[in-house]
Design a protein around this motif. Structure first.
Motif, PDB file in Angstrom:
ATOM      1  N   ASN A  29     -52.389  10.289  66.856  1.00  0.00           N
ATOM      2  CA  ASN A  29     -52.881  10.832  65.599  1.00  0.00           C
ATOM      3  C   ASN A  29     -54.311  10.371  65.315  1.00  0.00           C
ATOM      4  O   ASN A  29     -55.072  11.077  64.649  1.00  0.00           O
ATOM      5  CB  ASN A  29     -51.960  10.426  64.453  1.00  0.00           C
ATOM      6  CG  ASN A  29     -52.157  11.256  63.211  1.00  0.00           C
ATOM      7  OD1 ASN A  29     -52.886  10.872  62.301  1.00  0.00           O
ATOM      8  ND2 ASN A  29     -51.510  12.415  63.165  1.00  0.00           N
ATOM      9  N   ASN A  32     -56.955  12.886  66.191  1.00  0.00           N
ATOM     10  CA  ASN A  32     -57.209  13.833  65.112  1.00  0.00           C
ATOM     11  C   ASN A  32     -57.965  13.164  63.966  1.00  0.00           C
ATOM     12  O   ASN A  32     -58.864  13.752  63.354  1.00  0.00           O
ATOM     13  CB  ASN A  32     -55.881  14.402  64.604  1.00  0.00           C
ATOM     14  CG  ASN A  32     -56.055  15.457  63.541  1.00  0.00           C
ATOM     15  OD1 ASN A  32     -56.976  16.264  63.598  1.00  0.00           O
ATOM     16  ND2 ASN A  32     -55.181  15.447  62.560  1.00  0.00           N
ATOM     17  N   ASP A  35     -61.514  12.827  65.003  1.00  0.00           N
ATOM     18  CA  ASP A  35     -62.138  14.149  64.919  1.00  0.00           C
ATOM     19  C   ASP A  35     -62.597  14.431  63.489  1.00  0.00           C
ATOM     20  O   ASP A  35     -63.722  14.879  63.252  1.00  0.00           O
ATOM     21  CB  ASP A  35     -61.144  15.243  65.348  1.00  0.00           C
ATOM     22  CG  ASP A  35     -60.926  15.272  66.854  1.00  0.00           C
ATOM     23  OD1 ASP A  35     -61.619  14.543  67.569  1.00  0.00           O
ATOM     24  OD2 ASP A  35     -60.047  16.036  67.293  1.00  0.00           O
ATOM     25  N   THR A  36     -61.691  14.167  62.539  1.00  0.00           N
ATOM     26  CA  THR A  36     -61.976  14.498  61.143  1.00  0.00           C
ATOM     27  C   THR A  36     -63.023  13.562  60.544  1.00  0.00           C
ATOM     28  O   THR A  36     -63.988  14.003  59.917  1.00  0.00           O
ATOM     29  CB  THR A  36     -60.679  14.439  60.312  1.00  0.00           C
ATOM     30  OG1 THR A  36     -59.691  15.275  60.924  1.00  0.00           O
ATOM     31  CG2 THR A  36     -60.911  14.914  58.892  1.00  0.00           C
ATOM     32  N   VAL A  50     -63.308  21.218  60.708  1.00  0.00           N
ATOM     33  CA  VAL A  50     -62.399  20.509  61.610  1.00  0.00           C
ATOM     34  C   VAL A  50     -61.056  20.268  60.933  1.00  0.00           C
ATOM     35  O   VAL A  50     -59.998  20.406  61.563  1.00  0.00           O
ATOM     36  CB  VAL A  50     -63.030  19.175  62.067  1.00  0.00           C
ATOM     37  CG1 VAL A  50     -62.006  18.313  62.803  1.00  0.00           C
ATOM     38  CG2 VAL A  50     -64.233  19.438  62.958  1.00  0.00           C
ATOM     39  N   SER A  54     -57.627  21.613  62.308  1.00  0.00           N
ATOM     40  CA  SER A  54     -56.528  20.687  62.585  1.00  0.00           C
ATOM     41  C   SER A  54     -55.256  21.104  61.865  1.00  0.00           C
ATOM     42  O   SER A  54     -54.148  21.003  62.412  1.00  0.00           O
ATOM     43  CB  SER A  54     -56.918  19.263  62.155  1.00  0.00           C
ATOM     44  OG  SER A  54     -57.996  18.782  62.918  1.00  0.00           O
ATOM     45  N   SER A  55     -55.398  21.574  60.610  1.00  0.00           N
ATOM     46  CA  SER A  55     -54.215  21.965  59.848  1.00  0.00           C
ATOM     47  C   SER A  55     -53.517  23.169  60.471  1.00  0.00           C
ATOM     48  O   SER A  55     -52.302  23.343  60.316  1.00  0.00           O
ATOM     49  CB  SER A  55     -54.599  22.276  58.399  1.00  0.00           C
ATOM     50  OG  SER A  55     -55.306  23.497  58.314  1.00  0.00           O
ATOM     51  N   TRP A  57     -53.694  23.719  63.836  1.00  0.00           N
ATOM     52  CA  TRP A  57     -53.279  23.264  65.157  1.00  0.00           C
ATOM     53  C   TRP A  57     -52.022  22.400  65.101  1.00  0.00           C
ATOM     54  O   TRP A  57     -51.117  22.538  65.925  1.00  0.00           O
ATOM     55  CB  TRP A  57     -54.421  22.507  65.823  1.00  0.00           C
ATOM     56  CG  TRP A  57     -54.051  21.669  67.011  1.00  0.00           C
ATOM     57  CD1 TRP A  57     -54.245  20.333  67.173  1.00  0.00           C
ATOM     58  CD2 TRP A  57     -53.423  22.104  68.231  1.00  0.00           C
ATOM     59  NE1 TRP A  57     -53.788  19.910  68.386  1.00  0.00           N
ATOM     60  CE2 TRP A  57     -53.271  20.984  69.056  1.00  0.00           C
ATOM     61  CE3 TRP A  57     -52.969  23.349  68.682  1.00  0.00           C
ATOM     62  CZ2 TRP A  57     -52.696  21.060  70.314  1.00  0.00           C
ATOM     63  CZ3 TRP A  57     -52.376  23.420  69.948  1.00  0.00           C
ATOM     64  CH2 TRP A  57     -52.257  22.297  70.748  1.00  0.00           C
ATOM     65  N   VAL A  58     -51.943  21.514  64.112  1.00  0.00           N
ATOM     66  CA  VAL A  58     -50.841  20.548  64.060  1.00  0.00           C
ATOM     67  C   VAL A  58     -49.463  21.206  64.028  1.00  0.00           C
ATOM     68  O   VAL A  58     -48.543  20.747  64.728  1.00  0.00           O
ATOM     69  CB  VAL A  58     -51.043  19.575  62.876  1.00  0.00           C
ATOM     70  CG1 VAL A  58     -49.776  18.763  62.612  1.00  0.00           C
ATOM     71  CG2 VAL A  58     -52.212  18.648  63.167  1.00  0.00           C
ATOM     72  N   TYR A 133     -63.745  24.892  67.066  1.00  0.00           N
ATOM     73  CA  TYR A 133     -63.019  23.640  67.248  1.00  0.00           C
ATOM     74  C   TYR A 133     -61.672  23.935  67.913  1.00  0.00           C
ATOM     75  O   TYR A 133     -61.273  23.261  68.873  1.00  0.00           O
ATOM     76  CB  TYR A 133     -62.813  22.947  65.901  1.00  0.00           C
ATOM     77  CG  TYR A 133     -61.845  21.786  65.955  1.00  0.00           C
ATOM     78  CD1 TYR A 133     -62.218  20.564  66.501  1.00  0.00           C
ATOM     79  CD2 TYR A 133     -60.542  21.911  65.458  1.00  0.00           C
ATOM     80  CE1 TYR A 133     -61.333  19.501  66.554  1.00  0.00           C
ATOM     81  CE2 TYR A 133     -59.655  20.853  65.502  1.00  0.00           C
ATOM     82  CZ  TYR A 133     -60.055  19.650  66.049  1.00  0.00           C
ATOM     83  OH  TYR A 133     -59.162  18.606  66.107  1.00  0.00           O
ATOM     84  N   THR A 200     -61.690  16.015  72.540  1.00  0.00           N
ATOM     85  CA  THR A 200     -60.237  15.847  72.549  1.00  0.00           C
ATOM     86  C   THR A 200     -59.602  16.579  73.728  1.00  0.00           C
ATOM     87  O   THR A 200     -58.654  16.081  74.342  1.00  0.00           O
ATOM     88  CB  THR A 200     -59.639  16.335  71.220  1.00  0.00           C
ATOM     89  OG1 THR A 200     -60.228  15.599  70.146  1.00  0.00           O
ATOM     90  CG2 THR A 200     -58.134  16.144  71.190  1.00  0.00           C
ATOM     91  N   ASN A 282     -55.048  14.311  56.059  1.00  0.00           N
ATOM     92  CA  ASN A 282     -55.248  13.710  57.375  1.00  0.00           C
ATOM     93  C   ASN A 282     -54.754  12.273  57.395  1.00  0.00           C
ATOM     94  O   ASN A 282     -54.073  11.847  58.336  1.00  0.00           O
ATOM     95  CB  ASN A 282     -56.731  13.776  57.748  1.00  0.00           C
ATOM     96  CG  ASN A 282     -57.034  13.164  59.113  1.00  0.00           C
ATOM     97  OD1 ASN A 282     -57.457  12.024  59.198  1.00  0.00           O
ATOM     98  ND2 ASN A 282     -56.806  13.934  60.158  1.00  0.00           N
TER      99      ASN A 282
END
Length: 455
Positions: A29, A32, A35-36, A50, A54-55, A57-58, A133, A200, A282
């Motif tokens: 984690n 991520n 990344d953020t 990002v 991410s939201s 992708w997760v 991204y 990543t 996050n």
């Protein structure tokens, strides 16, 4: 894994299994997280882009990981039942399935990514960063799911330290690559938030290569001779894994995708509100690794004991994990309450974003308390291979209860964006209560050697 005879031995073994899982999950984690956070140091637009990427992708990541996680209870029960010879074929078929799922996700993503982002009415630069991204991150999907398959094999054996070592090696590599690609170092152009996706993806390839080497060359994994004799892909094996994995994956998808839907709904707010919401979310995601790790350890311990028909021991591990998860959550809640400002400043220097993030973090305290009960129970139920009802409970709790409640509070009270967090808390709490009732039912029927309906 090995048989234990008293509570002290169980606590010791559970900690030995759980701590490496926790370190691994937190470290995964943290990729991520880096990344953020590092994107946020570039600009608020990079942070928002990002975070939104991410939201989206997760939920996909957790859904496929749920399918892959089916290998853990399968392996744990095989080892508990002393059927070591069946392990290599299970792993090979799991690898084939993970590759097939990766291609499927890439195909679907190429079709739906643009329409989903357009629905969010984002500012142009945020839209661009979120899209690319995800595109760059997508180049690492195949090795990522390959690693998670191998990791599930390692964890199913109780050898959780192996995956921990792999991730600890890769984490500083990921941070260094982020530094290069986000900020344009060592002759590279400054990609901003898009650079986080590049870094990543490269890290995922490194992790996959290391894990393949370990199961082929390092004890005790090499004793299973996973790749000594290759078998062809068999649909029957895929179906048996999917029967367990799909309900797990969909349940995890329903839980995590609600956050993506909330993000879409919050796209009507300004960039600072989105950035603050995603920063708090996050960090809450990072905290979720604690109860999730307890749940994953319970899957291994409970699965091992169920495979050996020691149902009382399986029950003991379950309550040990639930109590431990709650104690951790209370401690974390106190820390969050005392240091909310320090956490907020990790993500941004803008005073408005920091102030908003601190308010979201207060809601995160109650969010993670509900998770501390639900996640361990889900893990225990996976150890029993009881996954179908969990899927239904997740759908009802998060989508039929949590999301509508959040929508009502956000749009018909003065809470606005914070209303969505209330909905999430209500959904998680309802899910935790329902899961506990299901666990009690399963334990009672298994103890009495009765069929468990809905499994």
């Amino acid at each position: 894994m090995y048989e234990t005879s008293n509570r002290r031995q169980k606590i010791k073994l559970f900690i030995i299994i759980m701590v490496p899982i926790l370190v691994t999950q937190v470290s995964m984690n943290l990729m991520n997280f880096f990344d953020t956070v590092m994107s946020g140091q570039s600009s608020a637009g990079d942070l928002a882009g990002v975070a939104i990427g991410s939201s989206l992708w997760v939920p996909i990541l957790t859904a496929v990981n749920g399918v892959v996680l089916a290998i853990t209870p399968i392996i744990a029960q095989l080892i508990g039942a002393k059927k070591k010879e069946d392990v290599p074929q299970v792993i090979q078929q799991g690898i084939y399935l993970s590759i097939a799922l990766s291609f499927f996700i890439l195909l679907i993503g190429s079709v739906v990514l643009d329409p989903i982002l357009q629905l969010m009415s984002l500012e142009q630069d945020v839209h661009h960063i979120a899209k690319y991204y995800l595109v760059t991150l997508g180049t690492g999907i195949i090795p990522l799911f390959l690693f998670h398959t191998i990791r599930s094999f390692m964890d199913g054996l109780g050898q959780t330290r192996a995956s921990m070592i792999i991730i600890l090696i890769s984490l500083p590599i990921n941070a260094f690559l982020n530094y290069i690609f986000i900020f344009g170092k060592l002759g590279m152009p400054a990609f901003g938030g898009i650079g986080a996706g590049i870094a990543t993806s490269v890290t995922y390839w490194i992790v996959s290569i290391i894990s393949l080497y370990m199961i082929h060359r390092v004890a005790p994994f090499k004793t299973y001779r996973v790749f000594e004799v290759f078998v062809k892909p068999k649909l029957s094996y895929w179906v048996s894994q999917l029967k367990i994995g799909m309900p797990i994956g969909l349940a995890m998808f329903f839980e995590t995708s609600i956050f993506s839907v909330v993000t879409i709904m919050m796209s009507n707010y300004d960039t600072n509100t989105i950035a603050a919401h995603q920063a708090a979310m996050n960090f809450a995601g990072l905290l979720y690794m604690l109860p999730l790790s307890v749940g994953m350890a319970l899957t291994i311990a409970v699965g091992f004991e169920v495979g050996a028909k020691r149902f009382q021991d399986a029950r003991s591990y379950t309550y040990l994990g639930i109590i431990g998860g709650i104690m951790i959550a209370v401690f974390i809640g106190i820390i969050l309450f005392l240091f909310d400002g320090a956490v907020a400043r990790l993500y941004h220097t803008n005073p408005e974003v920091i102030a908003l993030t601190k308010q979201f973090i207060l809601f995160a305290i109650f969010y993670q308390l509900a998770d501390a009960i639900g996640a361990p129970i889900q893990g225990a139920l996976r150890g029993y291979k009881d996954v179908n009802i969990t899927l239904v409970l997740a759908l009802v709790s998060y989508w039929i209860i949590g999301l509508p409640v959040g929508f009502l509070f956000a749009n018909y009270t003065n809470l606005e964006a914070f209303g969505y967090w209330i909905g999430i808390i209500v959904g998680l709490s309802a899910g935790a209560i329902a899961l506990l009732l299901r666990l009690l039912y399963v334990q009672r029927n298994v103890k009495q050697n009765k069929p468990v309906k809905g499994s």
